[in-house]
Design an enzyme around this catalytic site. Structure first.
Site, PDB file in Angstrom:
ATOM      1  N   ARG A  70       0.759  -1.231   0.147  1.00 51.70           N
ATOM      2  CA  ARG A  70      -0.042  -0.088  -0.022  1.00 51.70           C
ATOM      3  C   ARG A  70       0.758   1.235  -0.123  1.00 51.70           C
ATOM      4  NH1 ARG A  70      -5.407  -0.204   0.341  1.00 51.70           N
ATOM      5  NH2 ARG A  70      -6.472  -1.923   0.916  1.00 51.70           N
ATOM      6  N   SER A 111      -6.778 -10.069   3.454  1.00 47.60           N
ATOM      7  CA  SER A 111      -7.654 -10.616   2.219  1.00 47.60           C
ATOM      8  C   SER A 111      -8.962 -11.237   2.850  1.00 47.60           C
ATOM      9  CB  SER A 111      -6.951 -11.613   1.568  1.00 47.60           C
ATOM     10  OG  SER A 111      -6.111 -12.204   2.348  1.00 47.60           O
TER      11      SER A 111
END
Lengths: 236, 236
Positions: A70, A111
């Site tokens: 990220r 996830s």
């Protein structure tokens, strides 16, 4: 001729040096170990421990850490459902490339959505995607509850319009940690239905990092990935 | 604490096995060879040839082919300026990860805009980004001119509203090849100002794939990347 994406004239370029040649050079087989679980469940700990264990066996691995990505590849994405899906898709695509190089790619991401993880699994040949789920331990559950309480209290205070410099400070600090879409708090985590490895506490004790990595290494060895074999000869 | 992207609470996870350890295991140093040039200038040819040359020296490389990535990681992107920039950015980010594994990453993309290539260069430590520009040869220039002519003619025919089943067929076929935003035709290619390697024809002859790869290998060797060194000992 491809019909994918936005172009119809993009042809596939085949390289003369393929996965088999690279695997031979590395003396190992490429795959993806996909570590999933809530925040604080020990994903990074397992990823690092596994990377170290494989290294001592002369095996090359690379960690794709969801948080680290990220800062780079996925820095344009947020935490809404669509962005999370795109985040996972990109990591899956990159993990596929890493496995293709012959490396053992260790993907470590919350996830949370099953369909996103399954889409990544579908990108790879059977057995090359190894899903390892970390079950949160007691400590994590305690932390989760405290976060939930703080989250609720801040909402109450906001509704009551009670603010003071002190409360503002708490709020600011907490919000940097507890943001909307925090998985396990106000966003669901969908556990895998049939993952390859499930790591959980035994008799109330959390497994050590080494023990967690050991579970994955044992699985890999059992399935013929030869990760116990020491590097030897001129190919490694 | 990061302030990048859309979150303020994403921390960097440090792995105990870093680039140095991986390079030691591989007996090589990770870097990015970024091949840029117009369509048909020989980027894929050089990439494949270089990959083969490095392999015979026991060095592990991986090709990130711009066209291939449009089937996977970048399949959501088109060919407009913004999409091209995002395409290059993602490839740059992935190339950076590959170099971090210790691999020699060979990125092969038109990458027409200078600022996009320079942004990728800025992602890596100095000297780890090696830009190789392929100058189009005579054949390519000929092809380019023919494409330009066909493109112009189709525009004329369209303006004159002259269509027949035959013309429609030509148009359809050509359009699948000549789409708007075709670099070098109706979209600019900005050549590098200071690239590390420039490969061009000599005395009107195109260099062979082996000769092109040789130029890159020579450069790498000259700069201390030890790519002539044969794999030896237990670390490779």
């Amino acid at each position: 001729m491809s019909t994918m994406g936005n172009s119809t004239n993009i042809f596939w370029q085949e390289s003369p040096i393929g996965k088999l040649e690279r695997q031979k050079l590395l003396n190992q087989k490429g795959c993806v170990v996909w570590i999933t679980g809530l925040s604080g469940s020990g994903k990074s700990t397992l990823a690092c421990s596994l990377s170290r264990e494989l290294y001592t066996r002369g095996k090359l691995s690379y960690i794709l850490d969801g948080d680290n990505l990220r800062h780079g590849l996925n820095k344009d994405l947020g935490f809404k459902a669509d962005d999370r899906t795109e985040n996972i898709r990109r990591v899956g695509e990159v993990a596929k490339l890493f496995a293709d190089t012959g490396l053992i790619c260790i993907a470590s991401l919350i996830s949370p959505y099953r369909k996103d993880r399954d889409a990544c699994r579908a990108m790879l040949p059977d057995a090359n995607f190894i899903e390892a789920r970390l079950l949160e331990d007691g400590l994590h559950e305690h932390v989760r509850q405290e976060i939930q309480k703080a989250f609720t209290s801040l909402h109450v205070l906001e509704r009551l319009k009670i603010f003071s410099p002190y409360l503002d400070l708490i709020s600011l600090h907490s919000r940097s940690y507890i943001q909307p879409g925090f998985t396990g708090i106000d966003d669901p985590y969908e556990p895998p239905l049939n993952c390859e490895i499930e790591i959980q506490q035994k008799d109330g004790d959390c497994p050590t990092p080494g023990a967690m990595a050991g579970e994955v290494v044992s699985y890999l060895e059992e399935k013929g990935w030869d990760v116990y074999q020491q590097a030897s000869g001129s190919n490694m």
